[in-house]
Scaffold this motif. Structure first.
Motif, short mmCIF file in Angstrom:
data_model
loop_
_atom_site.label_atom_id
_atom_site.label_comp_id
_atom_site.label_asym_id
_atom_site.label_seq_id
_atom_site.Cartn_x
_atom_site.Cartn_y
_atom_site.Cartn_z
N ARG A 72 119.20 30.20 11.42
CA ARG A 72 119.20 31.34 12.35
C ARG A 72 118.08 30.98 13.55
N LYS A 73 117.07 30.39 13.14
CA LYS A 73 116.35 30.13 14.28
C LYS A 73 116.84 29.18 15.48
N VAL A 74 117.65 28.01 15.04
CA VAL A 74 118.29 27.44 15.98
C VAL A 74 119.48 28.15 16.91
N GLU A 75 120.18 29.10 16.13
CA GLU A 75 121.02 29.98 16.79
C GLU A 75 120.39 30.80 17.63
N THR A 76 119.24 31.61 17.47
CA THR A 76 118.62 32.59 18.15
C THR A 76 117.90 31.66 19.34
N GLU A 77 117.41 30.35 19.02
CA GLU A 77 116.82 29.73 20.37
C GLU A 77 118.10 29.47 21.44
#
Length: 745
Positions: A174-179
């Motif tokens: 989720r962090k990668v997608e949010t970034e």
């Protein structure tokens, strides 16, 4: 959470629907020889969990997982794998006791994922399986060689396995997608700021260009009208020149007729001379040809004479040779006559000897034929007797052999007869059973064919409905695009008509400077003490807009001051700056008087009244507080039917003013006329904008109806597509049933 069941249909070697049931507390193993499809089970688990690389499935593209067919079975059009998980421990939150994950891929390359029968994205499947160890590359699915890879993995790769087991990978993903989303938003914001900055620098220039374009259109229209007048004038000049030239053309035509007559006489004499010249030329040619022919005949006669002389000489020589040959032949002929006489005598002797020999030969032939006939009869008799003896011997031998064979084969023949009887009974029973089975399978095949035919008919109907829906959606989309274009055009036209910058461009330089100073709060008054332009406070319909613009004239662009003191202060400020002149009016005028007059005060006769359309003030709508200003500006102005009526009434009633609907203004001082477009004046622009606003509302209503119709068509298309998918699955089931029935038959 445990793996409960695995269902495969059309996946690689699983042509039939196959189901693997896994017990609650058991260990299940799949064994078999090489090539029997053991690895396909593990491949199906990884595939349904979202494997996207065809090479991992041992193929070149994802459609290679579909059953390709065999000698006895046709190929399939879809591959489907369903994984059922036991979720009784609620490991997967917001899910039931059983969770089914389904993946399908069709022959055309399209695929879909389903969670509990509902269509979802691959992202939804992966997010649900985070922290469970399941996935196309999760640690819960280890194919051949994967254990060695895990044991020999570096710390970073081993860390991913630990994070997956600890439940951290979900948040890392989720962090990668949010970034990534934040980066895209930042890029979009930067691009948007660039676009806004670029467009803001172009707004002013575009407005100026729009004003220039409109003035160009007006100038072009004026140029077209003046060009028309010039062309009409040239046509009139050409008509006059044509009249002047017509008389000259008549005299020239009479001279030309005389010349034509003279030319015809000369041509007739010339033709006569030409005929005489042709006759003389023909006679000369005939004489020349006759002379040539006679000369040729003379030369031919000379040649013929020379040839005859040479031929006579050769004939005389031949005659001498022939005489000599005749003498030699005469001698030879006498010698041959003597020889013929001797030969005749010899021939007579030989003929007599031949007759005697022929008689003897005939006698010998008769005796030989008699001997031949008797010899033939003897041979035939002997051959017949030999054949009879041989036949009797053969018959005796065959009879002995047959008797011996029959006696030897009597026992085996009885045994074979018994065996044949038994096999015949068995074959008849098997035939009866096969006939009943064939009837049953024929009925099953017929039912399967009928079901498949009905399903195909339903699919054709669905295809037609989908095509009709697509055609309707395309038509609605085209109409919507047309209405969007029309609405954009109307909105742009309204924005152009109500463009404040254009109104400011029509003001004087002093008025623009005054408004700029007032807006920056450095002018002679506050922004609220100036109430805009006169054209902003007086409104009318588009039919009367030209008349109101002509009546107001320059005062349409005058500024409205709240009271007299503000107007004096502004006038003094303008005078001190020497910037020019500014028109200023008051909402209630300088004197609180009623400038309106009734139609009875005009004292007109019936014919004059018929030429009036009414008072201009009655057709003007004023803003609240500006009624007296409208009375002062328009109260004494009447609308005339045409310019002649306005001029006549102005000459008879000097205290009143008259205006036509075309914008021609007449009072006792004179008239102001000329072509005026509706959007040439400020009031006309606002009236046109008001009319276009109503048209814009109608377009918005039509667009709303089209949006509703479009949403309805989209809903119908969605339901038809779902029905199409269900029909495709049902048709595939029907085809499989028919293939099975046909194979059984």
């Amino acid at each position: 959470m445990r793996l409960k069941r695995l269902e495969l249909f059309g996946f690689k070697s699983f042509a039939d629907r196959t189901q693997f049931d896994f017990g609650a507390n058991t260990l299940t193993g799949v064994v078999g020889p090489n090539g029997c499809g053991k690895s396909n089970v593990v491949d199906s688990v990884r595939w349904v969990l979202g494997e996207q690389r065809p090479t991992s499935m041992r193929g070149s593209e994802m459609t290679d997982v579909i059953f390709k067919g065999s000698v006895s079975r046709p190929a399939l059009a879809v591959a489907e794998v369903t994984l059922i998980l036991d979720n009784s421990a609620s490991t997967l939150v917001e899910r039931g006791a059983e969770v089914s994950i389904t993946r399908r891929v069709f022959k055309d390359g399209e695929g879909e994922y389903l969670l509990d029968g509902q269509k979802v994205r691959l992202k939804d499947v992966r997010e649900m399986l985070f922290d469970t160890g399941l996935g196309s590359r999760g640690y819960a699915v280890l194919e051949q060689g994967k254990i060695d890879a895990v044991l020999s993995a570096n710390p970073l790769e081993r860390r991913r396995v630990f994070e997956e087991a600890a439940g951290i990978s979900r948040y890392r993903q989720r962090k990668v997608e949010t970034e990534l989303r934040l980066k895209r938003v930042a890029d979009d914001m930067a691009r948007l700021e660039d676009v806004i900055g670029e467009l803001s620098t172009r707004v002013r220039s575009l407005k100026i260009q729009a004003g220039k374009a409109e003035r160009f259109v007006e100038a072009q229209a004026q140029w077209a009208s003046e060009k028309t007048r010039l062309l009409k004038h040239r046509v009139w000049l050409f008509d006059r020149q044509a009249l002047e030239l017509s008389s000259a053309i008549g005299s020239l035509e009479s001279d030309a007729q005389r010349l034509r007559d003279a030319r015809q006489g000369a041509e007739s004499s010339v033709q006569t001379r030409q005929r005489e010249h042709a006759a003389l030329t023909a006679e000369l040619e005939r004489l020349a040809s006759e002379s040539s022919r006679r000369a040729g005949d003379g030369r031919a006669i000379d040649e013929r004479r020379a040839q005859l002389q040479s031929r006579v000489a050769s004939l005389e020589a031949g005659a001498r040779d022939e005489g000599q040959r005749a003498e030699a032949l005469s001698r030879t002929l006498r010698e041959r006559d003597l020889e013929i006489t001797a030969l005749d005598e010899s021939i007579a002797d030989v003929a007599r000897a031949c007759k005697a020999a022929e008689a003897t030969a005939k006698e010998h032939e008769r005796r030989a034929s008699e001997l031949d006939r008797s010899y033939g009869e003897l041979r035939r008799s002997t051959a017949s007797k030999n054949e009879t003896v041989l036949r009797l011997l053969q018959q005796a031998t065959e009879a002995e052999n047959r008797a011996r064979h029959l006696s030897e084969s009597r026992g085996p023949a009885a045994e074979r007869e018994q065996r044949v009887s038994d096999r015949l009974a068995q074959a008849r029973a098997a035939a009866d059973a096969m006939e009943s089975e064939a009837a049953t399978q024929s009925a099953a095949l017929e039912r399967a064919q009928e079901a498949q035919t009905a399903q195909e008919s339903l699919r054709r109907d669905l295809a037609q409905r989908l095509a009709d829906n697509a055609a309707g959606a395309g038509d609605v989309e085209r109409r919507k695009n047309a209405l969007d274009l029309e609405r954009t055009r109307v909105a742009s036209r309204i924005e152009f008509l109500l463009d404040r910058e254009r109104d400011l461009e029509e003001l004087s330089a002093a008025a623009r400077e005054l408004l700029s100073e007032v807006d920056s709060e450095t002018g002679p008054c506050a922004p609220g003490e100036l109430l805009g332009l006169v054209a902003d406070q007086l409104r009318t319909d588009s039919q009367t807009a030209r008349a109101l613009d002509a009546t107001l004239g320059a005062r349409a662009g005058s500024l409205v001051a709240r009271d007299l003191s503000i107007a004096r202060r502004v006038a003094e400020w303008i005078a001190a700056r020497e910037a020019g002149q500014v028109g200023l009016v008051l909402p209630e005028g300088l004197l609180a008087v009623d400038a309106r007059e009734s139609s009875d005060d005009l004292a007109l006769d019936d014919r004059a009244r018929a030429g009036l359309l009414g008072r201009l003030r009655d057709r003007v709508r004023a803003s609240e507080g500006f009624e007296l200003l409208a009375d002062l500006l328009c109260g004494n102005v009447w609308i005339a039917r045409d310019l002649d009526v306005a001029i006549d009434l102005a000459s008879r009633i000097p205290r009143a003013s008259f205006v036509t609907l075309e914008g021609e203004f007449v009072d006792s001082a004179g008239l102001c006329g000329g072509h005026r477009t509706l959007v040439q004046g400020a009031v006309g622009r606002r009236a046109s904008a008001s009319d276009l606003s109503g048209e814009l509302s109608d377009l918005d209503a039509k667009l709303g109806l089209l949006d509703g119709e479009r949403r309805e068509l989209i809903g119908q298309r969605t339901s038809l597509q779902k029905e199409w998918e269900r029909s495709s699955q049902e048709l595939e089931v029907r085809r499989q049933a028919r293939a099975q029935a046909q194979g059984a038959l």
